[in-house]
Design an enzyme around this catalytic site. Structure first.
Site, mmCIF file in Angstrom:
data_model
loop_
_atom_site.group_PDB
_atom_site.id
_atom_site.type_symbol
_atom_site.label_atom_id
_atom_site.label_comp_id
_atom_site.label_asym_id
_atom_site.label_seq_id
_atom_site.Cartn_x
_atom_site.Cartn_y
_atom_site.Cartn_z
ATOM 1 N N PHE A 57 0.806 -1.231 0.000
ATOM 2 C CA PHE A 57 0.000 0.000 0.000
ATOM 3 C C PHE A 57 0.838 1.279 0.000
ATOM 4 O O PHE A 57 0.288 2.375 -0.050
ATOM 5 C CB PHE A 57 -0.965 0.009 1.194
ATOM 6 C CG PHE A 57 -0.296 -0.099 2.558
ATOM 7 C CD1 PHE A 57 0.241 1.025 3.174
ATOM 8 C CD2 PHE A 57 -0.224 -1.318 3.209
ATOM 9 C CE1 PHE A 57 0.846 0.931 4.422
ATOM 10 C CE2 PHE A 57 0.380 -1.430 4.464
ATOM 11 C CZ PHE A 57 0.917 -0.294 5.069
ATOM 12 N N ASN A 112 -7.840 7.467 6.204
ATOM 13 C CA ASN A 112 -8.344 7.293 7.576
ATOM 14 C C ASN A 112 -8.194 8.549 8.437
ATOM 15 O O ASN A 112 -8.123 8.482 9.658
ATOM 16 C CB ASN A 112 -7.728 6.044 8.222
ATOM 17 C CG ASN A 112 -6.219 6.124 8.338
ATOM 18 O OD1 ASN A 112 -5.621 7.102 7.939
ATOM 19 N ND2 ASN A 112 -5.609 5.096 8.885
ATOM 20 N N HIS A 115 -3.301 10.548 11.493
ATOM 21 C CA HIS A 115 -2.187 9.661 11.862
ATOM 22 C C HIS A 115 -1.764 10.022 13.277
ATOM 23 O O HIS A 115 -1.793 11.198 13.646
ATOM 24 C CB HIS A 115 -1.001 9.872 10.916
ATOM 25 C CG HIS A 115 0.273 9.260 11.439
ATOM 26 N ND1 HIS A 115 0.618 7.952 11.197
ATOM 27 C CD2 HIS A 115 1.258 9.768 12.234
ATOM 28 C CE1 HIS A 115 1.761 7.684 11.812
ATOM 29 N NE2 HIS A 115 2.169 8.775 12.447
#
Ligand code: CMP
Length: 132
Positions: A57, A112, A115
């Site tokens: 990824f 998302n 971090h």
């Protein structure tokens, strides 16, 4: 008191969620001691995520992290690193606990939204990569 690094990622800055994240952090009693908005270069993003070298990824992650501005900030609180990991939730928002930042706003495992450093040692390294 200890310190950790949080980054508001491009998917969240793009959706005008910087204020939302900051509000959540302040309500969770973090003190913001440094903050800036930056557009990462490919080199900076690769260096920051060097620990993921070789992972399938990584290329997409670098593309995503350089796709728009990010907001790194240094947060201070007792037990800052572990508490913040709890507060943001699992990497994959599908597994994030209700009430966590990623549960609320993350799009998917890559986008998302935030971090956070995963250890005191990494927090020190990550803070130094954005702030003197
Ligand atoms: P972060 O906590 O910043 O750490 C590494 C990032 O890689 C992660 O959040 C996600 O944005 C991204 N990522 C994409 N795919 C994966 C995956 N399969 N596992 C872990 N992280 C991933």
């Amino acid at each position: 008191m200890s310190r950790t690094l949080l980054i508001v990622k491009p998917d969240a800055t793009e959706r005008n969620l910087i204020g939302h994240v900051i509000s959540r952090l302040e309500k969770a009693r973090y003190k913001i001691v440094e903050m800036r908005m930056v557009r990462l270069t490919e080199e900076q993003a690769r260096k920051f995520y060097a620990v993921h070298e070789g992972k399938p990824f990584l290329d997409d992650l670098v593309k995503f992290m350089t796709s728009g501005p990010v907001v790194p900030m240094v947060l201070e609180k007792e037990n800052a690193v572990l508490d913040l990991r709890t507060c943001i939730g699992a990497t994959n928002p599908a597994n994030a606990d209700c009430g966590t930042i990623r549960y609320e706003i993350a799009v998917d495992i890559e986008k998302n939204s935030v971090h956070a450093s995963d250890s005191d040692d990494n927090a020190k390294i990550e803070i130094e990569s954005f702030f003197n």
